[in-house]
Design a protein around this motif. Structure first.
Motif, PDB file in Angstrom:
ATOM      1  N   PHE A   1       0.824  -1.208   0.000  1.00 46.93           N
ATOM      2  CA  PHE A   1       0.000   0.000   0.000  1.00 46.93           C
ATOM      3  C   PHE A   1       0.854   1.252   0.000  1.00 46.93           C
ATOM      4  O   PHE A   1       2.038   1.227   0.336  1.00 46.93           O
ATOM      5  N   ARG A   2       0.220   2.334  -0.379  1.00 47.79           N
ATOM      6  CA  ARG A   2       0.832   3.671  -0.261  1.00 47.79           C
ATOM      7  C   ARG A   2      -0.278   4.668   0.017  1.00 47.79           C
ATOM      8  O   ARG A   2      -1.369   4.591  -0.544  1.00 47.79           O
ATOM      9  N   VAL A   3      -0.003   5.633   0.884  1.00 43.66           N
ATOM     10  CA  VAL A   3      -0.941   6.719   1.161  1.00 43.66           C
ATOM     11  C   VAL A   3      -0.156   7.927   1.643  1.00 43.66           C
ATOM     12  O   VAL A   3       0.785   7.802   2.423  1.00 43.66           O
ATOM     13  N   THR A   4      -0.518   9.090   1.144  1.00 47.21           N
ATOM     14  CA  THR A   4      -0.002  10.344   1.686  1.00 47.21           C
ATOM     15  C   THR A   4      -1.077  10.922   2.587  1.00 47.21           C
ATOM     16  O   THR A   4      -2.216  11.118   2.153  1.00 47.21           O
ATOM     17  N   ALA A   5      -0.726  11.170   3.838  1.00 47.99           N
ATOM     18  CA  ALA A   5      -1.698  11.640   4.820  1.00 47.99           C
ATOM     19  C   ALA A   5      -1.196  12.903   5.499  1.00 47.99           C
ATOM     20  O   ALA A   5      -0.023  13.277   5.388  1.00 47.99           O
ATOM     21  N   SER A   6      -2.105  13.541   6.214  1.00 49.73           N
ATOM     22  CA  SER A   6      -1.786  14.746   6.985  1.00 49.73           C
ATOM     23  C   SER A   6      -2.034  14.440   8.460  1.00 49.73           C
ATOM     24  O   SER A   6      -3.128  14.696   8.968  1.00 49.73           O
ATOM     25  N   PRO A   7      -1.056  13.875   9.157  1.00 50.44           N
ATOM     26  CA  PRO A   7      -1.232  13.517  10.571  1.00 50.44           C
ATOM     27  C   PRO A   7      -1.417  14.771  11.428  1.00 50.44           C
ATOM     28  O   PRO A   7      -0.602  15.690  11.377  1.00 50.44           O
ATOM     29  N   VAL A   8      -2.494  14.804  12.214  1.00 49.80           N
ATOM     30  CA  VAL A   8      -2.797  15.982  13.021  1.00 49.80           C
ATOM     31  C   VAL A   8      -3.206  15.581  14.430  1.00 49.80           C
ATOM     32  O   VAL A   8      -3.499  14.422  14.710  1.00 49.80           O
ATOM     33  N   GLN A   9      -3.220  16.568  15.290  1.00 45.40           N
ATOM     34  CA  GLN A   9      -3.742  16.409  16.643  1.00 45.40           C
ATOM     35  C   GLN A   9      -4.639  17.601  16.955  1.00 45.40           C
ATOM     36  O   GLN A   9      -4.402  18.710  16.471  1.00 45.40           O
ATOM     37  N   ASN A  10      -5.669  17.372  17.743  1.00 49.98           N
ATOM     38  CA  ASN A  10      -6.537  18.438  18.226  1.00 49.98           C
ATOM     39  C   ASN A  10      -6.236  18.657  19.700  1.00 49.98           C
ATOM     40  O   ASN A  10      -6.319  17.727  20.505  1.00 49.98           O
ATOM     41  N   THR A  11      -5.863  19.865  20.053  1.00 51.42           N
ATOM     42  CA  THR A  11      -5.463  20.143  21.428  1.00 51.42           C
ATOM     43  C   THR A  11      -5.980  21.497  21.885  1.00 51.42           C
ATOM     44  O   THR A  11      -6.069  22.441  21.103  1.00 51.42           O
ATOM     45  N   LYS A  12      -6.317  21.575  23.179  1.00 49.78           N
ATOM     46  CA  LYS A  12      -6.719  22.843  23.786  1.00 49.78           C
ATOM     47  C   LYS A  12      -5.569  23.483  24.551  1.00 49.78           C
ATOM     48  O   LYS A  12      -5.706  24.588  25.071  1.00 49.78           O
ATOM     49  N   ALA A  13      -4.446  22.776  24.641  1.00 48.99           N
ATOM     50  CA  ALA A  13      -3.274  23.304  25.349  1.00 48.99           C
ATOM     51  C   ALA A  13      -2.049  23.157  24.466  1.00 48.99           C
ATOM     52  O   ALA A  13      -1.132  22.379  24.760  1.00 48.99           O
ATOM     53  N   PRO A  14      -2.006  23.876  23.343  1.00 49.54           N
ATOM     54  CA  PRO A  14      -0.899  23.722  22.402  1.00 49.54           C
ATOM     55  C   PRO A  14       0.402  24.313  22.953  1.00 49.54           C
ATOM     56  O   PRO A  14       0.400  25.246  23.753  1.00 49.54           O
ATOM     57  N   THR A  15       1.523  23.738  22.528  1.00 48.63           N
ATOM     58  CA  THR A  15       2.844  24.246  22.904  1.00 48.63           C
ATOM     59  C   THR A  15       3.696  24.388  21.650  1.00 48.63           C
ATOM     60  O   THR A  15       3.395  23.806  20.602  1.00 48.63           O
ATOM     61  N   LYS A  16       4.746  25.185  21.749  1.00 49.88           N
ATOM     62  CA  LYS A  16       5.698  25.387  20.653  1.00 49.88           C
ATOM     63  C   LYS A  16       4.987  25.808  19.370  1.00 49.88           C
ATOM     64  O   LYS A  16       5.184  25.219  18.300  1.00 49.88           O
ATOM     65  N   LEU A  17       4.161  26.833  19.478  1.00 51.84           N
ATOM     66  CA  LEU A  17       3.403  27.307  18.319  1.00 51.84           C
ATOM     67  C   LEU A  17       4.224  28.257  17.469  1.00 51.84           C
ATOM     68  O   LEU A  17       5.062  29.009  17.975  1.00 51.84           O
ATOM     69  N   THR A  18       3.956  28.231  16.166  1.00 53.18           N
ATOM     70  CA  THR A  18       4.502  29.255  15.297  1.00 53.18           C
ATOM     71  C   THR A  18       3.696  30.531  15.514  1.00 53.18           C
ATOM     72  O   THR A  18       2.634  30.525  16.144  1.00 53.18           O
ATOM     73  N   GLN A  19       4.162  31.648  14.963  1.00 55.71           N
ATOM     74  CA  GLN A  19       3.438  32.897  15.133  1.00 55.71           C
ATOM     75  C   GLN A  19       2.056  32.821  14.502  1.00 55.71           C
ATOM     76  O   GLN A  19       1.073  33.326  15.069  1.00 55.71           O
ATOM     77  N   ALA A  20       1.952  32.188  13.340  1.00 60.80           N
ATOM     78  CA  ALA A  20       0.643  32.050  12.688  1.00 60.80           C
ATOM     79  C   ALA A  20      -0.303  31.221  13.546  1.00 60.80           C
ATOM     80  O   ALA A  20      -1.492  31.541  13.666  1.00 60.80           O
ATOM     81  N   GLN A  21       0.207  30.162  14.166  1.00 58.59           N
ATOM     82  CA  GLN A  21      -0.633  29.337  15.026  1.00 58.59           C
ATOM     83  C   GLN A  21      -1.045  30.093  16.281  1.00 58.59           C
ATOM     84  O   GLN A  21      -2.174  29.943  16.766  1.00 58.59           O
ATOM     85  N   LYS A  22      -0.154  30.911  16.810  1.00 60.51           N
ATOM     86  CA  LYS A  22      -0.514  31.745  17.967  1.00 60.51           C
ATOM     87  C   LYS A  22      -1.637  32.712  17.606  1.00 60.51           C
ATOM     88  O   LYS A  22      -2.555  32.940  18.403  1.00 60.51           O
ATOM     89  N   ASP A  23      -1.557  33.288  16.400  1.00 57.95           N
ATOM     90  CA  ASP A  23      -2.602  34.202  15.953  1.00 57.95           C
ATOM     91  C   ASP A  23      -3.945  33.479  15.841  1.00 57.95           C
ATOM     92  O   ASP A  23      -4.989  34.004  16.256  1.00 57.95           O
ATOM     93  N   ARG A  24      -3.917  32.266  15.293  1.00 60.67           N
ATOM     94  CA  ARG A  24      -5.164  31.495  15.161  1.00 60.67           C
ATOM     95  C   ARG A  24      -5.742  31.140  16.523  1.00 60.67           C
ATOM     96  O   ARG A  24      -6.944  31.229  16.749  1.00 60.67           O
ATOM     97  N   ALA A  25      -4.858  30.760  17.452  1.00 55.17           N
ATOM     98  CA  ALA A  25      -5.316  30.399  18.793  1.00 55.17           C
ATOM     99  C   ALA A  25      -5.938  31.609  19.487  1.00 55.17           C
ATOM    100  O   ALA A  25      -6.958  31.495  20.174  1.00 55.17           O
ATOM    101  N   GLN A  26      -5.335  32.784  19.310  1.00 56.36           N
ATOM    102  CA  GLN A  26      -5.869  33.984  19.928  1.00 56.36           C
ATOM    103  C   GLN A  26      -7.206  34.367  19.312  1.00 56.36           C
ATOM    104  O   GLN A  26      -8.128  34.803  20.025  1.00 56.36           O
ATOM    105  N   GLU A  27      -7.356  34.193  18.000  1.00 57.04           N
ATOM    106  CA  GLU A  27      -8.625  34.485  17.345  1.00 57.04           C
ATOM    107  C   GLU A  27      -9.733  33.593  17.889  1.00 57.04           C
ATOM    108  O   GLU A  27     -10.859  34.058  18.124  1.00 57.04           O
ATOM    109  N   ARG A  28      -9.435  32.336  18.108  1.00 53.70           N
ATOM    110  CA  ARG A  28     -10.438  31.412  18.650  1.00 53.70           C
ATOM    111  C   ARG A  28     -10.783  31.768  20.089  1.00 53.70           C
ATOM    112  O   ARG A  28     -11.937  31.663  20.500  1.00 53.70           O
TER     113      ARG A  28
END
Length: 260
Positions: free
Chosen positions: A104-131
């Motif tokens: 088999f072969r598959v290209t996937a986008s492994p993700v996690q859903n978290t309410k306590a994120p760490t080591k965020l990029t600036q863009a991710q910090k902006d998204r978290a603040q918007e939420r």
């Protein structure tokens, strides 16, 4: 009906370079391969560019497609040979049985859903603040933040932990005995490996595109699987694995195992 297509892409042409470097552009041209309104149809696709001189595009559709526009703009329209192969997927689906094994072969986008994120990029910090701001305005609890796994170990764990729910398992490796004094970790102890990892980034195509580009961390898994639940496995083949399906993730393809 369901159809699996394989299309040759010419990487030397200017339109091809745009498609190969922009998953959003590739999604758009893939959608135009299905007649009529394709917005209500789940279309899965994957770009295999192991050989950068001969990339292949795989597409799974429920409507028989026409890839003339893609061949003319990004293929070899004047060359000999088969430019796009379109196969009926039903014969494969009909013969799937529990206990069967496939490569088999598959290209996937492994993700996690978290309410306590760490080591965020600036863009991710902006998204978290918007939420957080939106939650405070509405009086609701903040929504979890979806983050892509960025290490090979986390991506492999994401994949192997979910295979039971996808109707298959990854057999243990047949390499025996192990090298004395060396213990294989979990990622090496089963018949799966990560062939390629990428970080994709592109704009939304809206006014938000500069501030919040789409960022996807992908991993291409390949190896050997054994079907444990044929009905569930069939559903997964048709629906795809994980998020970001519009951007080239989720299409799991099978091949016969080489003869022993």
């Amino acid at each position: 009906m369901t159809y699996l297509s394989r299309i040759r892409i010419n990487p030397l042409r200017s339109p091809s370079r745009n498609l190969l470097g922009n998953a959003r552009a590739m999604h758009s041209i893939v959608m135009h391969g299905v007649p009529g309104d394709a917005t209500g149809e789940r279309i899965l696709w994957r770009l295999d560019a192991d050989n950068p001189h001969r990339p292949w595009l795989y597409v799974l559709t429920h409507t028989k497609p026409d890839w003339t526009h893609l061949i003319e703009s990004a293929g070899w329209p004047g060359a000999e040979g088969e430019h796009a192969h379109i196969a009926d997927y039903r014969p494969l689906l009909d013969k799937l049985r529990a206990g069967d094994s496939y490569a088999f072969r598959v290209t996937a986008s492994p993700v996690q859903n978290t309410k306590a994120p760490t080591k965020l990029t600036q863009a991710q910090k902006d998204r978290a603040q918007e939420r957080l701001d939106a939650a405070q305005t509405t009086g609701r609890r903040p929504r979890s933040l979806r983050l892509g796994h960025r290490t090979a170990a986390a991506q492999m764990n994401w994949f192997t932990e979910r295979t039971p729910g996808w109707g298959f398992r990854i057999p243990a490796t047949e390499i025996e005995p192990q090298v004395p004094g060396i213990e294989l970790d979990d990622s090496l102890a089963s018949e799966v490996l990560i062939r390629n990892r990428q970080r994709l980034s592109f704009g939304h195509g809206t006014s938000r595109s500069t501030k919040h580009p789409v960022v996807i961390h992908t991993a291409t898994f390949e190896g050997r699987l054994e079907i444990t639940d044929a009905q569930r496995f069939t559903e997964i083949l048709l629906a795809g694995i994980g998020p970001s399906k519009a951007y080239g993730c989720g299409l799991l393809t099978l091949a016969a195992l080489p003869a022993a």
